[in-house]
Design a protein around this motif. Sequence first.
Motif, mmCIF file in Angstrom:
data_model
loop_
_atom_site.group_PDB
_atom_site.id
_atom_site.type_symbol
_atom_site.label_atom_id
_atom_site.label_comp_id
_atom_site.label_asym_id
_atom_site.label_seq_id
_atom_site.Cartn_x
_atom_site.Cartn_y
_atom_site.Cartn_z
ATOM 1 N N ILE A 5 0.659 -1.056 0.086
ATOM 2 C CA ILE A 5 -0.613 0.070 0.111
ATOM 3 C C ILE A 5 0.753 1.253 0.175
ATOM 4 O O ILE A 5 2.082 1.684 0.727
ATOM 5 C CB ILE A 5 -1.269 0.119 1.130
ATOM 6 C CG1 ILE A 5 -1.912 -1.332 1.273
ATOM 7 C CG2 ILE A 5 -2.132 1.316 0.803
ATOM 8 C CD1 ILE A 5 -2.628 -1.642 2.302
ATOM 9 N N HIS A 6 0.785 2.435 -0.944
ATOM 10 C CA HIS A 6 1.770 3.486 -0.926
ATOM 11 C C HIS A 6 0.225 4.484 -0.773
ATOM 12 O O HIS A 6 -1.102 3.800 -0.622
ATOM 13 C CB HIS A 6 1.779 3.106 -1.967
ATOM 14 C CG HIS A 6 2.923 2.134 -2.395
ATOM 15 N ND1 HIS A 6 4.510 2.576 -2.827
ATOM 16 C CD2 HIS A 6 3.034 2.028 -3.381
ATOM 17 C CE1 HIS A 6 4.847 1.847 -2.545
ATOM 18 N NE2 HIS A 6 4.413 0.832 -3.043
ATOM 19 N N ASP A 7 0.534 5.653 -1.073
ATOM 20 C CA ASP A 7 -0.383 6.756 -1.012
ATOM 21 C C ASP A 7 -0.290 8.151 -1.583
ATOM 22 O O ASP A 7 1.115 8.361 -1.497
ATOM 23 C CB ASP A 7 -0.813 6.878 0.408
ATOM 24 C CG ASP A 7 -2.009 8.125 0.626
ATOM 25 O OD1 ASP A 7 -3.228 7.686 1.572
ATOM 26 O OD2 ASP A 7 -1.899 9.574 0.591
ATOM 27 N N PHE A 27 3.511 4.107 4.783
ATOM 28 C CA PHE A 27 4.927 4.227 5.039
ATOM 29 C C PHE A 27 4.948 2.717 4.605
ATOM 30 O O PHE A 27 4.139 1.730 4.500
ATOM 31 C CB PHE A 27 4.976 3.627 6.400
ATOM 32 C CG PHE A 27 6.173 3.143 6.643
ATOM 33 C CD1 PHE A 27 7.502 3.203 5.907
ATOM 34 C CD2 PHE A 27 6.688 1.422 7.147
ATOM 35 C CE1 PHE A 27 8.923 3.147 6.503
ATOM 36 C CE2 PHE A 27 7.745 0.800 6.862
ATOM 37 C CZ PHE A 27 9.149 1.892 6.824
ATOM 38 N N CYS A 28 5.928 2.397 3.126
ATOM 39 C CA CYS A 28 5.882 1.613 2.151
ATOM 40 C C CYS A 28 7.349 0.701 2.405
ATOM 41 O O CYS A 28 6.856 -0.037 1.001
ATOM 42 C CB CYS A 28 5.839 2.066 1.042
ATOM 43 S SG CYS A 28 6.889 3.178 0.745
ATOM 44 N N GLY A 29 8.425 1.040 3.180
ATOM 45 C CA GLY A 29 9.321 0.075 3.361
ATOM 46 C C GLY A 29 10.568 1.143 2.986
ATOM 47 O O GLY A 29 10.112 2.196 4.032
ATOM 48 N N GLN A 49 12.474 3.260 1.839
ATOM 49 C CA GLN A 49 12.434 3.611 0.961
ATOM 50 C C GLN A 49 11.762 4.928 0.844
ATOM 51 O O GLN A 49 11.364 5.575 -0.616
ATOM 52 C CB GLN A 49 13.435 4.080 -0.218
ATOM 53 C CG GLN A 49 14.578 3.720 -0.471
ATOM 54 C CD GLN A 49 15.559 4.538 0.068
ATOM 55 O OE1 GLN A 49 15.087 5.695 0.311
ATOM 56 N NE2 GLN A 49 17.091 4.258 0.535
ATOM 57 N N HIS A 50 10.406 4.505 2.407
ATOM 58 C CA HIS A 50 9.245 5.445 1.006
ATOM 59 C C HIS A 50 9.131 6.572 1.555
ATOM 60 O O HIS A 50 8.834 7.643 0.889
ATOM 61 C CB HIS A 50 8.769 5.289 3.101
ATOM 62 C CG HIS A 50 7.186 6.065 3.098
ATOM 63 N ND1 HIS A 50 6.325 6.237 2.731
ATOM 64 C CD2 HIS A 50 7.464 7.184 4.607
ATOM 65 C CE1 HIS A 50 5.534 6.543 3.539
ATOM 66 N NE2 HIS A 50 5.791 7.539 4.154
ATOM 67 N N ALA A 51 10.661 7.667 2.038
ATOM 68 C CA ALA A 51 10.633 8.837 2.243
ATOM 69 C C ALA A 51 11.490 9.480 0.511
ATOM 70 O O ALA A 51 11.227 10.163 0.442
ATOM 71 C CB ALA A 51 11.749 9.401 3.185
HETATM 72 CU CU1 CUA Z 1 5.192 4.383 -1.334
HETATM 73 CU CU2 CUA Z 1 5.446 4.847 1.046
#
Ligand code: CUA
Length: 312
Positions: A145-147, A184-186, A188-190
């Motif tokens: 899941i991303h946003d 938050f997706c792992g 390197q989310h930032a």
């Molecule tokens: Cu994709 Cu956080």
Amino acid sequence: MEKLGGLFNPSSPEMEALAGLTYYTIAITVVILAIIVFAVFYIIVRYRKSPADKEEPYQNFGSLNLEIVWTLIPCAIVAVLFLLTCNTMKAVDPPVDGHEPDLIIIGHQWWWELRYTKSGVITANELHIPAGKYMLARVESIDVIHDFWVPELGRKIDAVPGHPNYLWIVAGQPGIYLGACAEFCGAQHANMRIRVIAESEEEFKEWEKQEIVIPPTPRSGLAGEGARLFQNKACMNCHTILGTAAAARVGPNLTHLNNRQTIGAGVLTNTPENLNKWLTNPQKYKQGSLMPNMKLSPAEVEAIVAYLEALK
Ligand code: CUA
């Protein structure tokens, strides 16, 4: 790093509605705070113990009128906030009403694939849109899941694997609007940044026209050597370059990388020097990225950079 705009710089009707709701809510809470602070200080001063007081003051238990008043006032405040919120929700989330999406936005760890359904343009991380025009995006994810969130332009929308969501995107004025993955997706989310580049209708059409051009493959010189390396060094197993055998979708489409402002979803500005650094060791700039360190020699890196720069 450039700053994300947001509440204080709403640039779409959706964001204006959201900012409005926030301001109303803040105004109401500030009034409540002021009344309470005033009442507390007034009571402390007005009813303080004086030396003449010999015994406990009269204790007043239970007042039906007071109970009614302090129940009704909060109910009224909640009702007002509820109505304001319903209005805002209507404004920030216009119905899809059977429209076909203009865009498909696909979250990947950790970059955004952008597909324009009408022109067939496929790009990454930098979303060009015509200013003032509503574009319907179908938001998907290929892994977790991303946003998708561009604060100046409106609400967040989750990119959920197997469950597409829809989002109307519009920017009131031409400009660059920065966004980021907001779930938050792992590791390197930032570093999953978004740039929305809103242009005039003509500039947008011109950009789209450039993006569908199939560039000729360089056959000779350094760029020609780079083209051969691209095929032989496994770059083509993950990337697409129009007009070549490279047609994979694991990583971003690199056909018109030239037209993009950043590399690696915002980790580096897109210059030949930075592209060189990135190809030499992507893991140094984006640890955990699916882009491996291909252990290319400096000469090989230079050739591939020359190739990617030559694609026009
Ligand atoms: Cu994709 Cu956080």
